[in-house]
Design a protein around this motif. Structure first.
Motif, PDB file in Angstrom:
ATOM      1  N   MET A   1       0.844  -1.169   0.000  1.00 42.94           N
ATOM      2  CA  MET A   1       0.000   0.000   0.000  1.00 42.94           C
ATOM      3  C   MET A   1       0.896   1.242   0.000  1.00 42.94           C
ATOM      4  N   THR A   2       0.512   2.248  -0.763  1.00 41.66           N
ATOM      5  CA  THR A   2       1.296   3.474  -0.837  1.00 41.66           C
ATOM      6  C   THR A   2       1.180   4.270   0.451  1.00 41.66           C
ATOM      7  N   SER A   3       2.099   5.195   0.635  1.00 42.55           N
ATOM      8  CA  SER A   3       2.089   6.040   1.831  1.00 42.55           C
ATOM      9  C   SER A   3       0.798   6.854   1.917  1.00 42.55           C
ATOM     10  N   SER A   4       0.355   7.394   0.777  1.00 40.74           N
ATOM     11  CA  SER A   4      -0.880   8.184   0.797  1.00 40.74           C
ATOM     12  C   SER A   4      -2.081   7.308   1.123  1.00 40.74           C
ATOM     13  N   GLY A   5      -2.068   6.063   0.674  1.00 44.30           N
ATOM     14  CA  GLY A   5      -3.149   5.133   1.012  1.00 44.30           C
ATOM     15  C   GLY A   5      -3.162   4.822   2.497  1.00 44.30           C
ATOM     16  N   LYS A   6      -1.978   4.647   3.075  1.00 44.75           N
ATOM     17  CA  LYS A   6      -1.891   4.406   4.514  1.00 44.75           C
ATOM     18  C   LYS A   6      -2.344   5.632   5.291  1.00 44.75           C
ATOM     19  N   ASP A   7      -1.978   6.814   4.804  1.00 54.50           N
ATOM     20  CA  ASP A   7      -2.410   8.046   5.458  1.00 54.50           C
ATOM     21  C   ASP A   7      -3.932   8.175   5.437  1.00 54.50           C
ATOM     22  N   ARG A   8      -4.535   7.837   4.305  1.00 60.14           N
ATOM     23  CA  ARG A   8      -5.996   7.918   4.207  1.00 60.14           C
ATOM     24  C   ARG A   8      -6.678   6.964   5.181  1.00 60.14           C
ATOM     25  N   LEU A   9      -6.153   5.747   5.266  1.00 62.04           N
ATOM     26  CA  LEU A   9      -6.722   4.784   6.206  1.00 62.04           C
ATOM     27  C   LEU A   9      -6.558   5.245   7.645  1.00 62.04           C
ATOM     28  N   LEU A  10      -5.409   5.799   7.967  1.00 61.98           N
ATOM     29  CA  LEU A  10      -5.187   6.304   9.316  1.00 61.98           C
ATOM     30  C   LEU A  10      -6.105   7.485   9.600  1.00 61.98           C
ATOM     31  N   TYR A  11      -6.262   8.367   8.621  1.00 63.03           N
ATOM     32  CA  TYR A  11      -7.161   9.508   8.791  1.00 63.03           C
ATOM     33  C   TYR A  11      -8.595   9.041   9.056  1.00 63.03           C
ATOM     34  N   VAL A  12      -9.038   8.061   8.317  1.00 60.66           N
ATOM     35  CA  VAL A  12     -10.394   7.538   8.512  1.00 60.66           C
ATOM     36  C   VAL A  12     -10.552   6.943   9.914  1.00 60.66           C
TER      37      VAL A  12
END
Length: 113
Positions: A1-12
């Motif tokens: 998973m890309t860093s931005s994808g991980k950031d989105r999941l963490l944000y959610v």
């Protein structure tokens, strides 16, 4: 998973905890401390994502019927360590999103088929 994808999941996850832990009434001291601790743990030091959650909640929520709920979400994020220098930027984005949603006309329910 890309860093931005991980950031989105963490944000959610952050938004979910903030929304769940921001009750209809002001929590007591122990309840509030537990909510802040959980939010800080989930955020894992990501003050930028806490700021995003706080700012979007404040900006989007200021004209919503649930304004107090959005305010409590933001308060929890700030107490959990949100980067306060980033919040205003996200408030502006939240206001833009609220204006966009408000501009969409309600056309009613689709007709039965």
């Amino acid at each position: 998973m890309t860093s931005s994808g991980k950031d989105r999941l963490l944000y959610v996850r952050i938004v979910g905890v903030a929304a769940r832990r921001a009750p209809a009434r002001r929590p007591g001291g122990k309840e509030s401390a537990a909510a802040i601790t959980e939010l800080a743990e989930v955020a894992g030091g990501r003050a930028d994502l806490l700021a995003k959650c706080a700012g979007l909640a404040l900006g989007y929520g200021e004209c919503q019927p649930e304004t107090a709920h959005y305010q409590r979400m933001a308060e929890l994020c700030i107490a959990a360590g949100a980067d306060q220098t980033l919040i205003q930027r996200w408030i502006d984005v939240g206001r833009q999103r609220a204006a966009t949603v408000a501009a969409i006309p309600y056309t009613g329910l689709p007709p039965d088929e």
